[in-house]
Design a protein around this motif. Structure first.
Motif, PDB file in Angstrom:
ATOM      1  N   ALA A  88      10.949   4.485  25.543  1.00 23.99           N
ATOM      2  CA  ALA A  88      11.745   3.265  25.428  1.00 23.99           C
ATOM      3  C   ALA A  88      10.812   2.125  25.045  1.00 23.99           C
ATOM      4  N   ILE A  89      11.242   1.332  24.088  1.00 30.98           N
ATOM      5  CA  ILE A  89      10.405   0.272  23.529  1.00 30.98           C
ATOM      6  C   ILE A  89      11.137  -1.073  23.650  1.00 30.98           C
ATOM      7  N   PRO A  90      10.549  -2.059  24.318  1.00 31.05           N
ATOM      8  CA  PRO A  90      11.206  -3.356  24.462  1.00 31.05           C
ATOM      9  C   PRO A  90      11.030  -4.236  23.224  1.00 31.05           C
ATOM     10  N   VAL A  91      12.001  -5.099  22.985  1.00 26.97           N
ATOM     11  CA  VAL A  91      11.946  -6.095  21.911  1.00 26.97           C
ATOM     12  C   VAL A  91      12.431  -7.403  22.504  1.00 26.97           C
ATOM     13  N   ALA A  92      11.634  -8.453  22.368  1.00 25.68           N
ATOM     14  CA  ALA A  92      11.925  -9.701  23.077  1.00 25.68           C
ATOM     15  C   ALA A  92      13.188 -10.391  22.577  1.00 25.68           C
ATOM     16  N   ALA A  93      13.440 -10.372  21.284  1.00 27.07           N
ATOM     17  CA  ALA A  93      14.608 -11.048  20.715  1.00 27.07           C
ATOM     18  C   ALA A  93      15.201 -10.159  19.637  1.00 27.07           C
ATOM     19  N   THR A  94      16.432  -9.722  19.804  1.00 29.21           N
ATOM     20  CA  THR A  94      17.007  -8.751  18.880  1.00 29.21           C
ATOM     21  C   THR A  94      18.524  -8.751  19.006  1.00 29.21           C
ATOM     22  N   THR A  95      19.153  -7.736  18.395  1.00 29.22           N
ATOM     23  CA  THR A  95      20.596  -7.517  18.507  1.00 29.22           C
ATOM     24  C   THR A  95      20.847  -6.061  18.865  1.00 29.22           C
ATOM     25  N   ASN A  96      22.059  -5.768  19.302  1.00 24.99           N
ATOM     26  CA  ASN A  96      22.384  -4.398  19.668  1.00 24.99           C
ATOM     27  C   ASN A  96      22.305  -3.463  18.458  1.00 24.99           C
TER      28      ASN A  96
END
Length: 231
Positions: free
Chosen positions: A33-41
């Motif tokens: 699992a990789i986090p992204v600080a600002a994104t969309t679904n």
């Protein structure tokens, strides 16, 4: 047979998010699992699919064919029904620009590599039956909230030679495919070339296209980058 379940999560949409996968079969179990600080679904769903394709192309082909399970209709229909039309139409659709174009081109590139060895299928979300899809849903949601990676980094960020091979397959990222390397050569173990100006510009182009799409200023900047890369 390998089964890879993917999922994307976004808190707020847009907001903090993450994408993840769970791969199992033949005695294997891989979770990421990789986090992204600002994104969309939608971006997270597509990145989850891309990561699964990269995982298979890079290290799981010897395990036999694979099925990728995804609860995003956008990702599944795009992969199975829309990609060929978008490519033949110059990477545009009837309604205008394609959202997340750079991601779709990367997915198309990987689809060319894996061919019919990988099937992408839709699965209903939130079944709460302890399925592999429920497992990756929980993994992606927890990562989106904590912003802590699980078994990172992502292949799409680190795989040796991926960006270069992608650029060779799609000159100028217009969707016109050149010769596609064989699956066995997607990664050359033990080889790495230092980051140079061309790599930086290619990465910048990808970010601009993915985030800004058909914005006139973005198009002008991408055109200038293409001119530098072609020089």
């Amino acid at each position: 047979m390998i089964t890879i379940a993917t999922d994307g999560s976004c808190i707020g949409n847009p907001g903090a998010g993450a994408y993840g996968l769970v791969a199992q079969g033949n005695g294997l179990l891989i979770e990421r699992a990789i986090p992204v600080a600002a994104t969309t679904n939608n971006e997270m769903e597509l990145r989850g699919l891309l990561e699964a394709l990269l995982l298979y192309a890079d290290s799981l082909q010897s395990q036999g064919p694979a099925t990728i399970l995804c609860d995003s209709q956008l990702a599944v229909k795009g992969y199975n029904e829309w990609l060929d039309g978008w490519r033949s139409g110059g990477w545009r659709k009837k309604g205008g620009a394609i959202a997340h174009l750079a991601l779709w081109q990367e997915i198309a590139f990987l689809k060319s590599l894996v061919g019919d060895r990988v099937a992408v299928q839709w699965i209903r979300a939130h079944q709460n039956r302890g399925t592999i899809n429920d497992r990756v849903d929980a993994l992606a949601n927890a990562c989106a909230r904590s912003q802590r990676a699980v078994n990172g980094p992502a292949l799409q960020d680190t795989l040796d030679g991926f960006a270069e091979r992608l650029a060779a397959a799609y000159p100028g990222r217009t969707g016109t495919a050149a010769s596609v390397p064989s699956p066995a050569t997607i990664r050359a173990p033990g080889t790495h070339t230092p980051e140079d100006a061309g790599t930086v510009l290619s990465a910048a182009r990808r970010l601009i296209t993915d985030r800004l799409g058909s914005d006139p200023h973005a198009i002008a900047l991408v055109t200038r980058i293409d001119a530098v890369l072609a020089a």
